[in-house]
Write a protein that holds these residues in place. Structure first.
Motif, PDB file in Angstrom:
ATOM      1  N   THR A  21      -2.789   1.398  12.237  1.00 60.09           N
ATOM      2  CA  THR A  21      -1.867   0.266  12.225  1.00 60.09           C
ATOM      3  C   THR A  21      -1.676  -0.176  10.778  1.00 60.09           C
ATOM      4  OG1 THR A  21      -3.603  -1.402  12.401  1.00 60.09           O
ATOM      5  CG2 THR A  21      -2.690  -0.510  14.490  1.00 60.09           C
ATOM      6  N   SER A  22      -0.655  -0.970  10.543  1.00 62.54           N
ATOM      7  CA  SER A  22      -0.437  -1.471   9.182  1.00 62.54           C
ATOM      8  C   SER A  22      -1.642  -2.305   8.727  1.00 62.54           C
ATOM      9  CB  SER A  22       0.859  -2.279   9.084  1.00 62.54           C
ATOM     10  OG  SER A  22       0.858  -3.335  10.002  1.00 62.54           O
ATOM     11  N   ARG A  23      -2.240  -3.032   9.634  1.00 57.33           N
ATOM     12  CA  ARG A  23      -3.428  -3.820   9.283  1.00 57.33           C
ATOM     13  C   ARG A  23      -4.596  -2.914   8.892  1.00 57.33           C
ATOM     14  NH1 ARG A  23      -6.361  -8.598  12.758  1.00 57.33           N
ATOM     15  NH2 ARG A  23      -8.042  -8.915  11.258  1.00 57.33           N
ATOM     16  N   GLU A  24      -4.837  -1.868   9.688  1.00 56.05           N
ATOM     17  CA  GLU A  24      -5.917  -0.933   9.379  1.00 56.05           C
ATOM     18  C   GLU A  24      -5.690  -0.259   8.025  1.00 56.05           C
ATOM     19  OE1 GLU A  24      -7.293   0.622  13.802  1.00 56.05           O
ATOM     20  OE2 GLU A  24      -5.495   1.491  12.882  1.00 56.05           O
ATOM     21  N   LEU A  25      -4.458   0.149   7.776  1.00 55.78           N
ATOM     22  CA  LEU A  25      -4.140   0.803   6.507  1.00 55.78           C
ATOM     23  C   LEU A  25      -4.313  -0.157   5.339  1.00 55.78           C
ATOM     24  CD1 LEU A  25      -3.206   3.161   4.808  1.00 55.78           C
ATOM     25  CD2 LEU A  25      -0.841   2.626   5.446  1.00 55.78           C
ATOM     26  N   ARG A  26      -3.815  -1.375   5.488  1.00 51.50           N
ATOM     27  CA  ARG A  26      -3.941  -2.385   4.429  1.00 51.50           C
ATOM     28  C   ARG A  26      -5.421  -2.653   4.122  1.00 51.50           C
ATOM     29  NH1 ARG A  26      -1.208  -5.858   6.806  1.00 51.50           N
ATOM     30  NH2 ARG A  26       0.806  -5.141   6.070  1.00 51.50           N
ATOM     31  N   GLU A  27      -6.228  -2.795   5.168  1.00 54.10           N
ATOM     32  CA  GLU A  27      -7.657  -3.044   4.977  1.00 54.10           C
ATOM     33  C   GLU A  27      -8.345  -1.836   4.336  1.00 54.10           C
ATOM     34  OE1 GLU A  27      -9.091  -4.223   8.842  1.00 54.10           O
ATOM     35  OE2 GLU A  27      -8.256  -6.238   8.639  1.00 54.10           O
ATOM     36  N   TRP A  28      -7.968  -0.627   4.751  1.00 50.72           N
ATOM     37  CA  TRP A  28      -8.543   0.574   4.160  1.00 50.72           C
ATOM     38  C   TRP A  28      -8.209   0.649   2.664  1.00 50.72           C
ATOM     39  CZ3 TRP A  28     -11.883   4.023   3.367  1.00 50.72           C
ATOM     40  CH2 TRP A  28     -11.602   5.111   2.559  1.00 50.72           C
ATOM     41  N   LEU A  29      -6.963   0.393   2.319  1.00 50.72           N
ATOM     42  CA  LEU A  29      -6.555   0.470   0.916  1.00 50.72           C
ATOM     43  C   LEU A  29      -7.298  -0.560   0.077  1.00 50.72           C
ATOM     44  CD1 LEU A  29      -2.719   1.021   1.351  1.00 50.72           C
ATOM     45  CD2 LEU A  29      -4.474   2.737   0.792  1.00 50.72           C
ATOM     46  N   ALA A  45      -3.029  -2.986  -3.563  1.00 48.92           N
ATOM     47  CA  ALA A  45      -4.044  -1.992  -3.219  1.00 48.92           C
ATOM     48  C   ALA A  45      -3.360  -0.683  -2.844  1.00 48.92           C
ATOM     49  CB  ALA A  45      -4.909  -2.490  -2.071  1.00 48.92           C
ATOM     50  N   GLY A  46      -3.978   0.420  -3.233  1.00 47.85           N
ATOM     51  CA  GLY A  46      -3.431   1.734  -2.919  1.00 47.85           C
ATOM     52  C   GLY A  46      -2.429   2.176  -3.959  1.00 47.85           C
ATOM     53  N   ASP A  47      -2.035   3.442  -3.856  1.00 49.78           N
ATOM     54  CA  ASP A  47      -1.044   3.957  -4.795  1.00 49.78           C
ATOM     55  C   ASP A  47       0.365   3.695  -4.256  1.00 49.78           C
ATOM     56  OD1 ASP A  47      -0.621   5.871  -2.809  1.00 49.78           O
ATOM     57  OD2 ASP A  47      -1.660   7.458  -3.886  1.00 49.78           O
ATOM     58  N   ASP A  48       1.358   4.119  -5.001  1.00 45.55           N
ATOM     59  CA  ASP A  48       2.750   3.863  -4.605  1.00 45.55           C
ATOM     60  C   ASP A  48       3.067   4.454  -3.234  1.00 45.55           C
ATOM     61  OD1 ASP A  48       3.210   2.533  -6.983  1.00 45.55           O
ATOM     62  OD2 ASP A  48       4.158   4.247  -7.969  1.00 45.55           O
ATOM     63  N   ARG A  49       2.574   5.655  -2.985  1.00 44.30           N
ATOM     64  CA  ARG A  49       2.874   6.307  -1.709  1.00 44.30           C
ATOM     65  C   ARG A  49       2.231   5.563  -0.550  1.00 44.30           C
ATOM     66  NH1 ARG A  49       1.367  12.127   0.273  1.00 44.30           N
ATOM     67  NH2 ARG A  49       2.975  12.406   1.832  1.00 44.30           N
ATOM     68  N   SER A  50       0.995   5.126  -0.724  1.00 45.01           N
ATOM     69  CA  SER A  50       0.312   4.368   0.327  1.00 45.01           C
ATOM     70  C   SER A  50       1.069   3.088   0.638  1.00 45.01           C
ATOM     71  CB  SER A  50      -1.114   4.028  -0.103  1.00 45.01           C
ATOM     72  OG  SER A  50      -1.861   5.186  -0.366  1.00 45.01           O
ATOM     73  N   ARG A  51       1.507   2.407  -0.407  1.00 41.33           N
ATOM     74  CA  ARG A  51       2.272   1.165  -0.198  1.00 41.33           C
ATOM     75  C   ARG A  51       3.628   1.460   0.430  1.00 41.33           C
ATOM     76  NH1 ARG A  51      -0.106   0.160  -5.148  1.00 41.33           N
ATOM     77  NH2 ARG A  51       1.836   0.467  -6.278  1.00 41.33           N
ATOM     78  N   ALA A  52       4.209   2.633   0.128  1.00 39.66           N
ATOM     79  CA  ALA A  52       5.484   3.010   0.752  1.00 39.66           C
ATOM     80  C   ALA A  52       5.303   3.216   2.253  1.00 39.66           C
ATOM     81  CB  ALA A  52       6.050   4.263   0.095  1.00 39.66           C
TER      82      ALA A  52
END
Length: 112
Positions: A21-29, A45-52
């Motif tokens: 989920t977007s929440r899981e990804l945000r927390e992971w980053l 948090a995270g690189d450009d691709r992760s934020r994309a």
């Protein structure tokens, strides 16, 4: 709005590949970027691709841009190259798992 049509297959493939989920990804980053004495701001948090990928997850299909469509295709291609069509939960090595998690795919999650 995207000038490139977003077909049903790409939409579904992306949401199958990105199983966090977007929440899981945000927390992971945020966790992955947390280091000794430093921590990235939540929206950095995270690189450009992760934020994309996070941006795409936060949009409606009708609001996607051509850049979003390109991100979706590249994520689907990368997950398929790494996992194939068999998506049984597999730990793999830490670097491999973390690389996939940075684009929203947790290889330990069961396939839908």
């Amino acid at each position: 709005m995207a000038t490139t049509p977003i077909d049903d297959a790409l939409w579904q493939d992306f949401h199958d590949a990105v199983n966090m989920t977007s929440r899981e990804l945000r927390e992971w980053l945020a966790t992955a970027d947390a280091g000794e004495g430093t921590e990235a701001l939540p929206d950095q948090a995270g690189d450009d691709r992760s934020r994309a990928v996070l941006d795409v997850l936060g949009k409606r299909r009708t609001d996607l841009t051509d850049d979003d469509v390109a991100v979706m295709r590249s994520v689907v291609d990368e997950v398929r190259a790494a996992r194939g069509e068999d998506r049984e939960p597999v730990a793999g090595d830490t670097r491999w798992r973390h690389s996939l998690m940075s684009i929203g795919h947790d290889p330990l999650k069961p396939a839908p």
